[in-house]
Design a protein around this motif. Structure first.
Motif, PDB file in Angstrom:
ATOM      1  N   PRO A  14      53.022  15.680 -45.117  1.00 53.06           N
ATOM      2  CA  PRO A  14      53.582  14.627 -44.259  1.00 53.06           C
ATOM      3  C   PRO A  14      54.128  13.475 -45.113  1.00 53.06           C
ATOM      4  O   PRO A  14      53.449  13.025 -46.046  1.00 53.06           O
ATOM      5  CB  PRO A  14      52.377  14.175 -43.428  1.00 53.06           C
ATOM      6  N   GLN A  37      54.440  10.405 -44.671  1.00 50.95           N
ATOM      7  CA  GLN A  37      53.676   9.149 -44.727  1.00 50.95           C
ATOM      8  C   GLN A  37      52.557   9.193 -45.771  1.00 50.95           C
ATOM      9  O   GLN A  37      52.047   8.162 -46.190  1.00 50.95           O
ATOM     10  CB  GLN A  37      53.114   8.766 -43.342  1.00 50.95           C
ATOM     11  N   LEU A  38      52.205  10.397 -46.226  1.00 51.28           N
ATOM     12  CA  LEU A  38      51.123  10.528 -47.206  1.00 51.28           C
ATOM     13  C   LEU A  38      51.620  10.635 -48.643  1.00 51.28           C
ATOM     14  O   LEU A  38      50.971  10.186 -49.583  1.00 51.28           O
ATOM     15  CB  LEU A  38      50.251  11.751 -46.898  1.00 51.28           C
ATOM     16  N   ARG A  96      46.270  22.214 -43.990  1.00 51.97           N
ATOM     17  CA  ARG A  96      45.895  21.528 -42.747  1.00 51.97           C
ATOM     18  C   ARG A  96      44.708  22.231 -42.096  1.00 51.97           C
ATOM     19  O   ARG A  96      44.691  23.461 -42.005  1.00 51.97           O
ATOM     20  CB  ARG A  96      47.090  21.540 -41.789  1.00 51.97           C
ATOM     21  N   TYR A 146      42.873  13.670 -45.647  1.00 48.42           N
ATOM     22  CA  TYR A 146      43.364  12.584 -44.787  1.00 48.42           C
ATOM     23  C   TYR A 146      43.520  13.049 -43.345  1.00 48.42           C
ATOM     24  O   TYR A 146      43.871  14.195 -43.087  1.00 48.42           O
ATOM     25  CB  TYR A 146      44.739  12.105 -45.281  1.00 48.42           C
ATOM     26  N   ILE A 201      45.648  13.094 -39.938  1.00 47.17           N
ATOM     27  CA  ILE A 201      47.056  12.884 -39.563  1.00 47.17           C
ATOM     28  C   ILE A 201      47.171  12.900 -38.057  1.00 47.17           C
ATOM     29  O   ILE A 201      46.281  13.375 -37.364  1.00 47.17           O
ATOM     30  CB  ILE A 201      48.023  13.936 -40.166  1.00 47.17           C
TER      31      ILE A 201
END
Lengths: 75, 384
Positions: A37, A39-40, A49, A73, A75
Protein backbone atom coordinates in the motif's frame (compact mmCIF):
# COMPACT_ATOMS: atom_id res chain seq x y z
CA UNK A 1 -21.05 -3.32 3.09
CA UNK A 2 -18.35 -3.36 5.66
CA UNK A 3 -14.87 -3.59 4.24
CA UNK A 4 -12.74 -6.50 5.52
CA UNK A 5 -9.90 -5.50 7.80
CA UNK A 6 -6.40 -6.69 7.22
CA UNK A 7 -2.87 -6.32 8.45
CA UNK A 8 0.19 -6.39 6.22
CA UNK A 9 3.74 -7.47 6.81
CA UNK A 10 6.27 -5.38 4.96
CA UNK A 11 9.33 -7.28 3.82
CA UNK A 12 12.66 -6.67 2.05
CA UNK A 13 11.70 -8.38 -1.20
CA UNK A 14 9.32 -10.75 -2.98
CA UNK A 15 11.64 -13.58 -1.89
CA UNK A 16 11.07 -12.66 1.75
CA UNK A 17 7.33 -12.30 1.14
CA UNK A 18 7.18 -15.86 -0.12
CA UNK A 19 9.21 -17.10 2.83
CA UNK A 20 6.84 -15.34 5.27
CA UNK A 21 3.78 -16.66 3.42
CA UNK A 22 5.23 -20.17 3.50
CA UNK A 23 5.98 -20.09 7.24
CA UNK A 24 2.62 -18.50 8.14
CA UNK A 25 0.85 -21.13 6.03
CA UNK A 26 2.61 -23.89 7.95
CA UNK A 27 1.25 -22.30 11.13
CA UNK A 28 -2.29 -22.28 9.80
CA UNK A 29 -2.47 -18.59 8.92
CA UNK A 30 -3.84 -17.71 5.48
CA UNK A 31 -1.59 -15.09 3.90
CA UNK A 32 -1.69 -13.45 0.49
CA UNK A 33 0.85 -11.50 -1.54
CA UNK A 34 -0.47 -8.03 -2.47
CA UNK A 35 1.12 -4.79 -3.73
CA UNK A 36 2.61 -2.67 -0.96
CA UNK A 37 0.00 0.00 0.00
CA UNK A 38 1.35 3.39 -1.06
CA UNK A 39 0.63 4.93 2.35
CA UNK A 40 3.12 2.51 3.94
CA UNK A 41 6.02 2.54 1.51
CA UNK A 42 7.15 3.80 -1.88
CA UNK A 43 8.69 0.43 -2.67
CA UNK A 44 7.32 -1.15 -5.85
CA UNK A 45 7.19 -4.67 -4.51
CA UNK A 46 4.81 -6.91 -2.66
CA UNK A 47 3.91 -7.43 0.95
CA UNK A 48 2.07 -10.18 2.80
CA UNK A 49 -1.55 -9.59 3.83
CA UNK A 50 -3.28 -11.45 6.63
CA UNK A 51 -6.73 -11.04 8.17
CA UNK A 52 -6.68 -8.54 11.03
CA UNK A 53 -8.06 -11.25 13.28
CA UNK A 54 -4.82 -13.22 12.77
CA UNK A 55 -2.56 -10.26 13.51
CA UNK A 56 -1.52 -11.28 17.01
CA UNK A 57 -0.84 -14.90 16.05
CA UNK A 58 1.09 -13.63 13.05
CA UNK A 59 3.22 -11.41 15.28
CA UNK A 60 4.05 -14.28 17.58
CA UNK A 61 4.89 -16.66 14.69
CA UNK A 62 7.15 -14.02 13.16
CA UNK A 63 8.96 -13.41 16.40
CA UNK A 64 9.24 -17.14 17.23
CA UNK A 65 10.73 -17.99 13.83
CA UNK A 66 13.04 -14.97 13.72
CA UNK A 67 12.00 -14.07 10.17
CA UNK A 68 13.32 -10.69 9.10
CA UNK A 69 10.57 -8.21 8.22
CA UNK A 70 10.06 -4.45 7.98
CA UNK A 71 7.09 -4.47 10.32
CA UNK A 72 3.44 -5.46 10.73
CA UNK A 73 0.81 -2.77 10.03
CA UNK A 74 -2.95 -2.40 10.03
CA UNK A 75 -4.50 -1.29 6.77
CA UNK B 1 21.50 -44.60 -29.53
CA UNK B 2 23.46 -44.88 -26.31
CA UNK B 3 23.93 -41.56 -24.55
CA UNK B 4 27.08 -41.73 -22.39
CA UNK B 5 27.73 -37.99 -22.13
CA UNK B 6 25.80 -37.34 -18.92
CA UNK B 7 28.88 -35.83 -17.28
CA UNK B 8 28.54 -32.96 -19.78
CA UNK B 9 24.78 -32.73 -19.48
CA UNK B 10 22.19 -35.35 -18.64
CA UNK B 11 19.83 -36.67 -21.28
CA UNK B 12 17.02 -37.55 -21.49
CA UNK B 13 15.24 -35.43 -18.89
CA UNK B 14 12.28 -36.77 -16.91
CA UNK B 15 9.01 -35.74 -18.66
CA UNK B 16 7.92 -33.74 -15.58
CA UNK B 17 10.82 -31.32 -16.21
CA UNK B 18 9.66 -30.45 -19.72
CA UNK B 19 6.02 -30.32 -18.56
CA UNK B 20 6.84 -27.82 -15.81
CA UNK B 21 8.64 -25.60 -18.31
CA UNK B 22 5.80 -25.74 -20.84
CA UNK B 23 3.30 -24.98 -18.06
CA UNK B 24 5.22 -21.85 -17.09
CA UNK B 25 5.54 -20.69 -20.71
CA UNK B 26 1.89 -21.29 -21.59
CA UNK B 27 0.04 -20.50 -18.36
CA UNK B 28 2.13 -17.99 -16.42
CA UNK B 29 4.96 -16.28 -18.28
CA UNK B 30 5.22 -13.25 -15.97
CA UNK B 31 8.27 -11.74 -14.28
CA UNK B 32 8.80 -12.80 -10.64
CA UNK B 33 9.21 -10.04 -8.09
CA UNK B 34 8.61 -7.20 -10.55
CA UNK B 35 4.89 -6.72 -9.96
CA UNK B 36 2.23 -7.93 -7.56
CA UNK B 37 -0.36 -9.23 -9.98
CA UNK B 38 -1.34 -12.88 -9.81
CA UNK B 39 0.80 -14.25 -12.67
CA UNK B 40 3.83 -12.38 -11.28
CA UNK B 41 3.19 -13.90 -7.86
CA UNK B 42 2.82 -17.35 -9.40
CA UNK B 43 6.14 -16.87 -11.20
CA UNK B 44 7.75 -15.80 -7.92
CA UNK B 45 6.19 -18.85 -6.28
CA UNK B 46 7.85 -21.11 -8.86
CA UNK B 47 11.25 -19.56 -8.11
CA UNK B 48 10.60 -19.91 -4.38
CA UNK B 49 9.61 -23.57 -4.79
CA UNK B 50 12.88 -24.15 -6.64
CA UNK B 51 14.75 -22.54 -3.73
CA UNK B 52 12.94 -24.79 -1.27
CA UNK B 53 13.78 -27.88 -3.31
CA UNK B 54 17.46 -26.93 -3.52
CA UNK B 55 17.64 -26.08 0.21
CA UNK B 56 16.09 -29.44 1.04
CA UNK B 57 18.48 -31.25 -1.29
CA UNK B 58 21.54 -29.71 0.38
CA UNK B 59 20.09 -29.92 3.92
CA UNK B 60 19.76 -26.24 4.62
CA UNK B 61 16.70 -24.90 6.46
CA UNK B 62 16.48 -21.40 4.95
CA UNK B 63 15.54 -21.39 1.23
CA UNK B 64 16.59 -17.73 0.94
CA UNK B 65 20.21 -18.86 1.27
CA UNK B 66 19.90 -20.40 -2.21
CA UNK B 67 21.08 -17.96 -4.88
CA UNK B 68 20.34 -18.88 -8.49
CA UNK B 69 22.93 -18.43 -11.21
CA UNK B 70 23.05 -19.45 -14.86
CA UNK B 71 25.43 -22.33 -14.13
CA UNK B 72 27.98 -23.66 -11.63
CA UNK B 73 30.73 -21.63 -13.30
CA UNK B 74 28.96 -18.39 -12.41
CA UNK B 75 28.52 -19.59 -8.82
CA UNK B 76 32.24 -20.39 -8.50
CA UNK B 77 33.16 -17.04 -10.06
CA UNK B 78 30.88 -15.26 -7.61
CA UNK B 79 32.79 -16.68 -4.64
CA UNK B 80 36.30 -16.53 -6.09
CA UNK B 81 35.97 -12.99 -7.45
CA UNK B 82 33.79 -11.71 -4.65
CA UNK B 83 35.64 -12.99 -1.62
CA UNK B 84 39.36 -13.18 -2.33
CA UNK B 85 41.57 -10.11 -2.07
CA UNK B 86 45.29 -9.53 -2.65
CA UNK B 87 47.20 -11.12 0.25
CA UNK B 88 44.54 -13.79 0.83
CA UNK B 89 45.55 -17.42 0.46
CA UNK B 90 43.40 -20.07 -1.20
CA UNK B 91 43.93 -23.83 -1.39
CA UNK B 92 42.71 -25.90 -4.33
CA UNK B 93 43.56 -29.32 -5.78
CA UNK B 94 45.18 -30.88 -8.81
CA UNK B 95 41.95 -32.32 -10.27
CA UNK B 96 40.03 -29.08 -10.79
CA UNK B 97 37.94 -28.14 -13.81
CA UNK B 98 38.70 -24.83 -15.50
CA UNK B 99 35.46 -23.46 -13.99
CA UNK B 100 37.44 -23.36 -10.76
CA UNK B 101 40.99 -23.10 -12.05
CA UNK B 102 40.63 -20.17 -14.44
CA UNK B 103 39.01 -17.76 -11.97
CA UNK B 104 41.53 -18.87 -9.33
CA UNK B 105 44.46 -18.29 -11.69
CA UNK B 106 43.03 -14.86 -12.50
CA UNK B 107 42.97 -13.92 -8.80
CA UNK B 108 46.54 -15.22 -8.61
CA UNK B 109 47.50 -12.52 -11.11
CA UNK B 110 45.99 -9.86 -8.85
CA UNK B 111 47.89 -10.86 -5.69
CA UNK B 112 45.88 -13.72 -4.21
CA UNK B 113 48.16 -16.61 -3.28
CA UNK B 114 46.94 -19.88 -4.79
CA UNK B 115 48.22 -23.26 -3.57
CA UNK B 116 47.37 -26.22 -5.78
CA UNK B 117 47.68 -29.33 -3.62
CA UNK B 118 48.78 -32.28 -5.79
CA UNK B 119 46.40 -35.21 -6.22
CA UNK B 120 47.29 -38.87 -6.71
CA UNK B 121 47.41 -40.47 -10.16
CA UNK B 122 43.94 -41.90 -9.43
CA UNK B 123 42.60 -38.42 -8.72
CA UNK B 124 42.45 -38.77 -4.94
CA UNK B 125 43.59 -36.26 -2.36
CA UNK B 126 45.56 -36.87 0.81
CA UNK B 127 43.85 -34.79 3.51
CA UNK B 128 47.14 -34.17 5.31
CA UNK B 129 48.34 -32.20 2.27
CA UNK B 130 45.47 -29.75 2.89
CA UNK B 131 46.48 -29.42 6.54
CA UNK B 132 50.10 -28.80 5.53
CA UNK B 133 49.08 -26.14 3.03
CA UNK B 134 47.06 -24.09 5.57
CA UNK B 135 48.34 -20.62 6.50
CA UNK B 136 46.97 -17.95 8.81
CA UNK B 137 45.93 -16.07 5.64
CA UNK B 138 43.99 -19.02 4.16
CA UNK B 139 40.58 -17.52 3.39
CA UNK B 140 39.18 -20.40 1.38
CA UNK B 141 39.60 -24.06 0.49
CA UNK B 142 38.06 -24.57 -2.95
CA UNK B 143 37.61 -28.08 -4.35
CA UNK B 144 35.41 -30.17 -6.56
CA UNK B 145 33.40 -32.93 -4.92
CA UNK B 146 34.20 -35.36 -7.73
CA UNK B 147 36.43 -35.10 -10.78
CA UNK B 148 34.68 -34.68 -14.12
CA UNK B 149 37.52 -36.62 -15.76
CA UNK B 150 37.96 -39.76 -13.66
CA UNK B 151 35.02 -39.46 -11.29
CA UNK B 152 37.07 -39.76 -8.11
CA UNK B 153 35.24 -38.45 -5.04
CA UNK B 154 37.19 -36.22 -2.66
CA UNK B 155 36.82 -36.59 1.14
CA UNK B 156 34.82 -33.38 1.38
CA UNK B 157 33.43 -33.91 4.91
CA UNK B 158 36.89 -34.50 6.31
CA UNK B 159 38.20 -31.40 4.57
CA UNK B 160 35.17 -29.45 5.80
CA UNK B 161 36.00 -30.30 9.40
CA UNK B 162 39.58 -29.15 8.83
CA UNK B 163 38.25 -25.88 7.40
CA UNK B 164 36.04 -25.33 10.48
CA UNK B 165 38.84 -26.18 12.91
CA UNK B 166 41.11 -23.68 11.18
CA UNK B 167 38.55 -20.92 10.85
CA UNK B 168 38.50 -20.90 7.08
CA UNK B 169 35.70 -21.54 4.59
CA UNK B 170 35.07 -24.47 2.26
CA UNK B 171 33.74 -23.93 -1.28
CA UNK B 172 32.65 -27.12 -3.05
CA UNK B 173 31.98 -27.51 -6.76
CA UNK B 174 29.23 -30.15 -6.87
CA UNK B 175 28.81 -30.04 -10.67
CA UNK B 176 29.26 -33.81 -10.91
CA UNK B 177 27.64 -34.85 -7.64
CA UNK B 178 24.52 -32.81 -6.82
CA UNK B 179 21.69 -35.31 -7.27
CA UNK B 180 24.02 -38.29 -7.77
CA UNK B 181 25.69 -38.42 -4.35
CA UNK B 182 24.23 -37.14 -1.05
CA UNK B 183 25.53 -33.64 -0.28
CA UNK B 184 24.73 -32.40 3.23
CA UNK B 185 26.07 -28.90 3.83
CA UNK B 186 25.66 -29.27 7.58
CA UNK B 187 27.14 -32.75 8.09
CA UNK B 188 29.83 -32.21 5.43
CA UNK B 189 30.74 -28.75 6.84
CA UNK B 190 30.35 -27.07 3.43
CA UNK B 191 30.11 -23.27 3.63
CA UNK B 192 29.57 -22.50 -0.04
CA UNK B 193 27.97 -25.08 -2.28
CA UNK B 194 28.08 -24.37 -6.03
CA UNK B 195 25.77 -26.54 -8.12
CA UNK B 196 24.53 -27.01 -11.65
CA UNK B 197 20.97 -27.86 -12.57
CA UNK B 198 21.47 -29.67 -15.87
CA UNK B 199 23.50 -32.70 -14.90
CA UNK B 200 22.40 -35.06 -12.11
CA UNK B 201 19.51 -32.81 -11.09
CA UNK B 202 18.03 -33.40 -14.57
CA UNK B 203 16.99 -29.77 -15.06
CA UNK B 204 17.60 -27.69 -18.19
CA UNK B 205 20.86 -25.98 -19.15
CA UNK B 206 21.17 -22.40 -17.95
CA UNK B 207 20.33 -23.26 -14.34
CA UNK B 208 22.55 -23.56 -11.29
CA UNK B 209 23.25 -21.80 -8.06
CA UNK B 210 25.24 -21.03 -4.99
CA UNK B 211 24.02 -22.10 -1.56
CA UNK B 212 25.49 -19.86 1.11
CA UNK B 213 26.02 -21.32 4.57
CA UNK B 214 25.59 -19.39 7.80
CA UNK B 215 29.30 -19.03 8.50
CA UNK B 216 29.72 -16.82 5.43
CA UNK B 217 29.74 -13.10 6.21
CA UNK B 218 27.76 -11.47 3.41
CA UNK B 219 29.70 -8.23 3.86
CA UNK B 220 32.80 -10.15 2.78
CA UNK B 221 31.21 -11.61 -0.34
CA UNK B 222 30.72 -9.01 -3.10
CA UNK B 223 28.19 -9.75 -5.86
CA UNK B 224 29.45 -10.61 -9.33
CA UNK B 225 26.92 -8.24 -10.89
CA UNK B 226 24.61 -5.49 -9.69
CA UNK B 227 21.28 -4.29 -11.00
CA UNK B 228 17.54 -4.54 -10.70
CA UNK B 229 16.22 -6.96 -8.11
CA UNK B 230 12.58 -5.87 -7.78
CA UNK B 231 13.35 -4.89 -4.19
CA UNK B 232 14.46 -1.58 -2.61
CA UNK B 233 13.63 0.14 -5.86
CA UNK B 234 14.00 3.57 -4.28
CA UNK B 235 17.72 2.93 -3.74
CA UNK B 236 20.50 3.14 -6.30
CA UNK B 237 22.74 0.87 -4.24
CA UNK B 238 22.58 -2.92 -4.33
CA UNK B 239 20.51 -4.53 -1.51
CA UNK B 240 22.65 -6.28 1.11
CA UNK B 241 20.29 -9.17 1.90
CA UNK B 242 19.89 -12.68 0.52
CA UNK B 243 19.19 -13.70 -2.14
CA UNK B 244 18.71 -10.32 -3.83
CA UNK B 245 22.29 -9.16 -3.26
CA UNK B 246 23.49 -11.83 -5.69
CA UNK B 247 20.53 -12.05 -8.09
CA UNK B 248 20.37 -9.02 -10.36
CA UNK B 249 18.31 -9.06 -13.51
CA UNK B 250 15.37 -11.29 -14.40
CA UNK B 251 16.00 -14.91 -13.48
CA UNK B 252 15.68 -17.87 -15.83
CA UNK B 253 12.21 -18.69 -14.50
CA UNK B 254 11.32 -21.21 -17.19
CA UNK B 255 14.60 -22.98 -16.44
CA UNK B 256 13.98 -22.88 -12.69
CA UNK B 257 10.49 -24.36 -13.22
CA UNK B 258 12.26 -27.28 -14.87
CA UNK B 259 14.97 -27.41 -12.22
CA UNK B 260 12.45 -27.61 -9.39
CA UNK B 261 10.72 -30.51 -11.16
CA UNK B 262 14.10 -32.18 -11.69
CA UNK B 263 15.16 -31.86 -8.05
CA UNK B 264 11.79 -33.18 -6.83
CA UNK B 265 12.05 -36.05 -9.31
CA UNK B 266 15.52 -36.94 -7.99
CA UNK B 267 14.36 -36.75 -4.35
CA UNK B 268 11.27 -38.86 -5.04
CA UNK B 269 13.34 -41.50 -6.77
CA UNK B 270 15.83 -41.31 -3.89
CA UNK B 271 19.47 -40.28 -4.18
CA UNK B 272 20.56 -43.54 -2.54
CA UNK B 273 18.63 -45.61 -5.08
CA UNK B 274 20.11 -43.53 -7.93
CA UNK B 275 23.57 -43.92 -6.41
CA UNK B 276 23.18 -47.72 -6.16
CA UNK B 277 22.14 -47.98 -9.80
CA UNK B 278 24.98 -45.76 -10.99
CA UNK B 279 27.54 -47.68 -8.92
CA UNK B 280 26.35 -50.90 -10.56
CA UNK B 281 26.78 -49.34 -14.00
CA UNK B 282 30.24 -48.08 -13.05
CA UNK B 283 31.39 -51.43 -11.64
CA UNK B 284 30.22 -53.25 -14.72
CA UNK B 285 31.85 -50.77 -17.08
CA UNK B 286 35.17 -50.85 -15.21
CA UNK B 287 35.11 -54.63 -15.12
CA UNK B 288 34.33 -54.83 -18.84
CA UNK B 289 36.86 -52.28 -20.01
CA UNK B 290 39.66 -53.59 -17.81
CA UNK B 291 39.38 -56.99 -19.53
CA UNK B 292 40.13 -55.54 -22.99
CA UNK B 293 43.77 -55.79 -24.13
CA UNK B 294 45.11 -52.37 -25.18
CA UNK B 295 42.69 -50.37 -23.00
CA UNK B 296 44.10 -48.21 -20.21
CA UNK B 297 41.66 -47.15 -17.49
CA UNK B 298 42.17 -44.11 -15.26
CA UNK B 299 40.95 -43.53 -11.71
CA UNK B 300 40.32 -46.09 -8.99
CA UNK B 301 38.51 -49.36 -9.55
CA UNK B 302 36.16 -49.08 -6.55
CA UNK B 303 32.79 -47.72 -7.72
CA UNK B 304 31.98 -46.61 -4.15
CA UNK B 305 34.71 -43.99 -4.36
CA UNK B 306 33.68 -42.53 -7.68
CA UNK B 307 30.81 -41.25 -9.75
CA UNK B 308 29.83 -42.82 -13.08
CA UNK B 309 32.31 -40.86 -15.22
CA UNK B 310 34.94 -43.27 -16.51
CA UNK B 311 37.99 -42.24 -18.53
CA UNK B 312 40.14 -44.55 -20.64
CA UNK B 313 42.34 -44.73 -23.72
CA UNK B 314 42.75 -47.27 -26.50
CA UNK B 315 46.33 -48.05 -27.44
CA UNK B 316 47.23 -46.77 -30.89
CA UNK B 317 44.04 -44.71 -31.33
CA UNK B 318 43.64 -41.00 -30.66
CA UNK B 319 40.64 -40.16 -28.43
CA UNK B 320 39.24 -37.94 -31.20
CA UNK B 321 39.20 -40.86 -33.66
CA UNK B 322 37.62 -43.14 -31.06
CA UNK B 323 34.93 -40.55 -30.31
CA UNK B 324 34.02 -40.14 -33.97
CA UNK B 325 33.90 -43.88 -34.62
CA UNK B 326 31.88 -44.63 -31.49
CA UNK B 327 29.35 -42.03 -32.62
CA UNK B 328 29.15 -42.92 -36.31
CA UNK B 329 29.63 -46.68 -36.22
CA UNK B 330 28.14 -47.61 -32.85
CA UNK B 331 25.76 -44.70 -32.17
CA UNK B 332 27.44 -44.19 -28.80
CA UNK B 333 27.75 -40.58 -27.63
CA UNK B 334 30.65 -39.76 -25.34
CA UNK B 335 33.17 -36.98 -24.82
CA UNK B 336 36.83 -37.14 -25.79
CA UNK B 337 39.78 -34.82 -25.17
CA UNK B 338 40.69 -32.73 -22.15
CA UNK B 339 37.19 -32.13 -20.74
CA UNK B 340 38.06 -28.50 -19.79
CA UNK B 341 40.36 -29.91 -17.10
CA UNK B 342 44.04 -29.60 -18.07
CA UNK B 343 45.10 -29.85 -14.39
CA UNK B 344 43.32 -33.18 -13.97
CA UNK B 345 44.86 -34.59 -17.14
CA UNK B 346 48.34 -33.51 -15.99
CA UNK B 347 47.67 -35.25 -12.67
CA UNK B 348 46.63 -38.55 -14.25
CA UNK B 349 49.31 -38.34 -16.95
CA UNK B 350 47.09 -37.87 -20.00
CA UNK B 351 47.99 -34.29 -20.95
CA UNK B 352 47.79 -33.19 -23.76
CA UNK B 353 46.35 -36.32 -25.36
CA UNK B 354 43.25 -36.48 -23.21
CA UNK B 355 40.97 -39.48 -22.76
CA UNK B 356 37.71 -41.03 -23.90
CA UNK B 357 35.08 -40.43 -21.20
CA UNK B 358 31.90 -42.40 -20.67
CA UNK B 359 29.56 -40.41 -18.43
CA UNK B 360 26.59 -42.49 -17.35
CA UNK B 361 23.35 -41.44 -15.74
CA UNK B 362 20.21 -42.75 -14.13
CA UNK B 363 18.57 -43.70 -17.45
CA UNK B 364 21.45 -45.86 -18.66
CA UNK B 365 21.18 -49.62 -18.33
CA UNK B 366 23.50 -52.56 -17.72
CA UNK B 367 22.66 -53.78 -21.24
CA UNK B 368 23.94 -50.49 -22.66
CA UNK B 369 27.15 -50.93 -20.70
CA UNK B 370 27.57 -54.38 -22.29
CA UNK B 371 27.05 -52.94 -25.77
CA UNK B 372 29.52 -50.13 -25.07
CA UNK B 373 32.17 -52.55 -23.80
CA UNK B 374 31.73 -54.65 -26.97
CA UNK B 375 32.15 -51.53 -29.12
CA UNK B 376 35.38 -50.55 -27.36
CA UNK B 377 36.63 -54.15 -27.65
CA UNK B 378 36.05 -54.05 -31.43
CA UNK B 379 37.99 -50.78 -31.80
CA UNK B 380 40.82 -52.07 -29.60
CA UNK B 381 41.03 -55.35 -31.55
CA UNK B 382 41.57 -53.46 -34.81
CA UNK B 383 44.57 -51.68 -33.33
CA UNK B 384 45.90 -54.69 -31.43
Amino acid sequence: MKQDSYAVILVHSTNHALRVQDVLGKNGIAAKLVPVPRQLSSDCGVCVRVNRIDKETTASVLSATGLETDGLYDI
Amino acid sequence: MIYFDNAATSWPKPPCVTEAMVRFMTDIGANPGRAAHRPANRAAGIVYDARKAAAELFHLSDPLRVVFTCNVTEALNCVINGMLHPGDHVITGGMEHNAMMRPLRRTGETGVEVTVVPCTAEGGLDVSSIVNALRPSTALIALNHASNVVGTLLPIAEIGRIARANNTLLLVDTAQTAGAVPVDMEADCIDLCAFTGHKSLYGPTGTGGLVIGERVELSRLAPLKRGGTGSRSEQELQPDFLPDKYESGTLNVVGLAGLEAGIRWVMNRGIHAIRDHEMNLTSKLIEGLSGIPGVTLYGGSDARRRIPAVSFNIEGMEPSEAGLRLDEEYSLMCRVGLHCSPAAHRTIGTFPRGTIRFGMGVFNTLAEVDTAVQAVACLAREKG
